[in-house]
Design a protein around this motif. Structure first.
Motif, short mmCIF file in Angstrom:
data_model
loop_
_atom_site.label_atom_id
_atom_site.label_comp_id
_atom_site.label_asym_id
_atom_site.label_seq_id
_atom_site.Cartn_x
_atom_site.Cartn_y
_atom_site.Cartn_z
N SER A 101 0.83 -1.21 0.00
CA SER A 101 0.00 0.00 0.00
C SER A 101 0.86 1.26 0.00
O SER A 101 0.47 2.30 -0.52
CB SER A 101 -0.95 -0.01 1.20
OG SER A 101 -0.21 -0.04 2.40
N GLN A 102 2.06 1.17 0.57
CA GLN A 102 2.94 2.34 0.66
C GLN A 102 3.66 2.65 -0.66
O GLN A 102 4.00 3.80 -0.94
CB GLN A 102 3.99 2.14 1.74
CG GLN A 102 3.43 2.20 3.15
CD GLN A 102 4.51 1.92 4.20
OE1 GLN A 102 5.59 1.45 3.86
NE2 GLN A 102 4.18 2.19 5.44
N LEU A 103 3.89 1.61 -1.46
CA LEU A 103 4.74 1.78 -2.64
C LEU A 103 4.14 2.72 -3.67
O LEU A 103 4.82 3.57 -4.24
CB LEU A 103 5.08 0.42 -3.25
CG LEU A 103 6.04 0.43 -4.44
CD1 LEU A 103 7.38 1.07 -4.08
CD2 LEU A 103 6.28 -1.00 -4.95
N GLU B 227 9.40 9.53 -3.12
CA GLU B 227 10.30 8.82 -2.20
C GLU B 227 11.17 7.83 -2.97
O GLU B 227 12.16 7.33 -2.44
CB GLU B 227 9.49 8.06 -1.15
CG GLU B 227 8.87 8.95 -0.08
CD GLU B 227 7.89 8.20 0.81
OE1 GLU B 227 7.06 8.89 1.42
OE2 GLU B 227 7.94 6.96 0.91
N ILE B 228 10.74 7.52 -4.18
CA ILE B 228 11.55 6.65 -5.04
C ILE B 228 12.56 7.52 -5.77
O ILE B 228 12.19 8.47 -6.47
CB ILE B 228 10.66 5.91 -6.06
CG1 ILE B 228 9.62 5.03 -5.34
CG2 ILE B 228 11.50 5.08 -7.03
CD1 ILE B 228 10.20 3.88 -4.53
N VAL B 229 13.83 7.23 -5.55
CA VAL B 229 14.89 8.05 -6.14
C VAL B 229 15.92 7.15 -6.81
O VAL B 229 15.99 5.95 -6.53
CB VAL B 229 15.61 8.93 -5.08
CG1 VAL B 229 14.64 9.93 -4.47
CG2 VAL B 229 16.25 8.07 -4.01
N ALA C 59 22.26 3.11 -13.21
CA ALA C 59 21.18 3.66 -12.40
C ALA C 59 20.65 2.57 -11.49
O ALA C 59 20.35 1.47 -11.95
CB ALA C 59 20.07 4.18 -13.32
N LEU C 60 20.56 2.86 -10.19
CA LEU C 60 20.06 1.87 -9.21
C LEU C 60 19.00 2.54 -8.35
O LEU C 60 19.26 3.53 -7.66
CB LEU C 60 21.23 1.34 -8.38
CG LEU C 60 22.23 0.48 -9.19
CD1 LEU C 60 23.62 0.49 -8.57
CD2 LEU C 60 21.71 -0.95 -9.35
N VAL C 61 17.82 2.01 -8.42
CA VAL C 61 16.68 2.65 -7.76
C VAL C 61 16.74 2.45 -6.24
O VAL C 61 17.23 1.43 -5.76
CB VAL C 61 15.35 2.11 -8.36
CG1 VAL C 61 15.08 0.67 -7.96
CG2 VAL C 61 14.17 3.00 -8.00
N ARG C 62 16.28 3.47 -5.50
CA ARG C 62 16.25 3.43 -4.04
C ARG C 62 14.92 3.97 -3.53
O ARG C 62 14.29 4.76 -4.20
CB ARG C 62 17.38 4.30 -3.45
CG ARG C 62 18.80 3.80 -3.78
CD ARG C 62 19.12 2.53 -3.01
NE ARG C 62 20.46 2.01 -3.28
CZ ARG C 62 20.72 1.04 -4.15
NH1 ARG C 62 19.76 0.50 -4.88
NH2 ARG C 62 21.95 0.59 -4.30
N PHE D 191 11.25 -4.34 -3.35
CA PHE D 191 10.16 -3.48 -3.82
C PHE D 191 9.98 -3.49 -5.34
O PHE D 191 8.89 -3.19 -5.82
CB PHE D 191 10.24 -2.06 -3.23
CG PHE D 191 11.36 -1.17 -3.70
CD1 PHE D 191 11.29 -0.54 -4.93
CD2 PHE D 191 12.44 -0.92 -2.88
CE1 PHE D 191 12.30 0.31 -5.35
CE2 PHE D 191 13.47 -0.07 -3.29
CZ PHE D 191 13.39 0.54 -4.53
N VAL D 192 11.01 -3.85 -6.09
CA VAL D 192 10.83 -4.00 -7.54
C VAL D 192 9.86 -5.17 -7.80
O VAL D 192 8.95 -5.08 -8.62
CB VAL D 192 12.18 -4.21 -8.28
CG1 VAL D 192 11.96 -4.73 -9.70
CG2 VAL D 192 12.97 -2.91 -8.30
N ALA D 193 10.04 -6.25 -7.04
CA ALA D 193 9.14 -7.40 -7.18
C ALA D 193 7.72 -7.02 -6.79
O ALA D 193 6.75 -7.42 -7.46
CB ALA D 193 9.64 -8.56 -6.32
N VAL D 194 7.58 -6.23 -5.72
CA VAL D 194 6.25 -5.78 -5.30
C VAL D 194 5.63 -4.88 -6.38
O VAL D 194 4.46 -5.02 -6.72
CB VAL D 194 6.32 -5.04 -3.94
CG1 VAL D 194 4.98 -4.40 -3.60
CG2 VAL D 194 6.73 -6.00 -2.83
N ALA D 195 6.43 -3.98 -6.94
CA ALA D 195 5.93 -3.09 -8.00
C ALA D 195 5.42 -3.90 -9.18
O ALA D 195 4.41 -3.56 -9.80
CB ALA D 195 7.04 -2.13 -8.44
#
Ligand code: G
Ligand code: G
Ligand code: MN
Ligand code: NA
Length: 255
Positions: A5-7, A15-17, A35-38, A52-56
């Motif tokens: 729910s937060q993603l 918040e995704i940078v 580039a590496l997402v955080r 979180f990539v898997a959740v996305a």
């Protein structure tokens, strides 16, 4: 689940940078960045992109997440260009999601995004993993050809850990192999355990691919790789992934 729910909000709330990790040539020049997402989570809880990539992907927001990364890459290009630091063969590598790679409109979508931002696709290296390529090989080759036709560079990430056969490798229209960090980890101070690294470099030479070694952490690894035909190296020895602002300072101070 909380993170699910937060993603979605995190993407909208910026918040995704995107962090960037330098890739350096044997001569010590900056070849490009990955580039590496955080996720700058407000609770300061560290959420790994592996999670979180898997959740996305599961909740259907992977395209928005990848878009943030790509736009951050375009902003990096604009700044480097304005600083007069954008050389014609500078590369920005972007990790592709398996779901994204299956999109039949991918090459058109990416081309439109980058050209709108004034970035030529030839500056962009798309990192694919072996599992994306072997799952449905004919479709994967078509997708790679479509991306190549638009001018993108293609790289196989974590090379040597997957199941791509040598027969197929020859037919893939790719530009680069990234030697997986696990092979560099096996190198000791006496340079024993370099067999697979040497083999990948030789393979790449024969197939006319460039090679990037990742996970360089020690001077010994650097010294060894320097004498090899290697395009670039990446690892904590040079720099950790960092925000764009830190990258500009790093370029100023360390190169
Ligand atoms: O940098 P780090 O070790 O935290 O990255 C962990 C994993 O997340 C790596 O496998 C990396 O490829 C993946 N990853 C990092 N950034 C992205 C991204 O923007 N998109 C996708 N799909 N994967 C990423
Ligand atoms: O799957 P992929 O190769 O995209 O992920 C690369 C991951 O390796 C990133 O999470 C990045 O932060 C990490 N990484 C990069 N260089 C080093 C290194 O020298 N040591 C370690 N331990 N991790 C690294
Ligand atoms: Mn990668
Ligand atoms: Na890797």
């Amino acid at each position: 689940f909380e993170i699910e729910s937060q993603l979605k909000d995190a993407i909208n709330k910026r918040e995704i940078v995107t962090y960037f990790q330098p890739q350096v040539t044997a001569n010590g020049e900056l070849q490009g960045v990955e580039a590496l997402v955080r996720w700058n989570h407000p609770d300061k809880r560290l959420v790994s992109p592996i999670e979180f990539v898997a959740v996305a992907e599961e909740i259907g927001v992977i395209d928005s997440l990848q878009r943030v990364v790509m736009e951050d890459c375009c902003a990096l290009f604009r700044t480097l260009q304005s600083q007069g630091r954008l050389t014609p063969n500078f590369r920005v590598s972007i990790n592709m999601s398996a779901i994204q790679f299956r999109n039949v409109n991918l090459s058109e979508d990416l081309t439109q995004l980058f050209l709108q931002e004034g970035v030529a696709p030839s500056f962009i290296t798309l990192e694919l993993t072996e599992s994306m390529l072997v799952e449905e090989i004919d479709g994967a080759i078509k997708q790679m050809q479509a991306l190549k036709a638009k001018g993108f560079r293609l790289s196989i990430d974590d090379f040597g850990t997957g199941y791509s056969s040598l027969a197929y490798l020859q037919t893939f229209p790719i530009d680069e192999l990234k030697i997986d960090k696990s092979f560099l980890d096996k190198m000791d101070s006496a340079n024993i355990g370099t067999g697979i690294i040497d083999t990948i470099i030789t393979l790449a030479e024969h197939l006319n691919f460039e090679v990037v070694a990742e996970g360089v952490e020690h001077q010994g690894q650097l010294d060894y790789l320097r004498q090899k035909h290697i395009t670039a190296m990446q690892g904590y020895f040079f720099a950790r992934p960092m925000p764009a602002e830190s990258l500009y300072e790093w370029i100023e101070d360390d190169l």
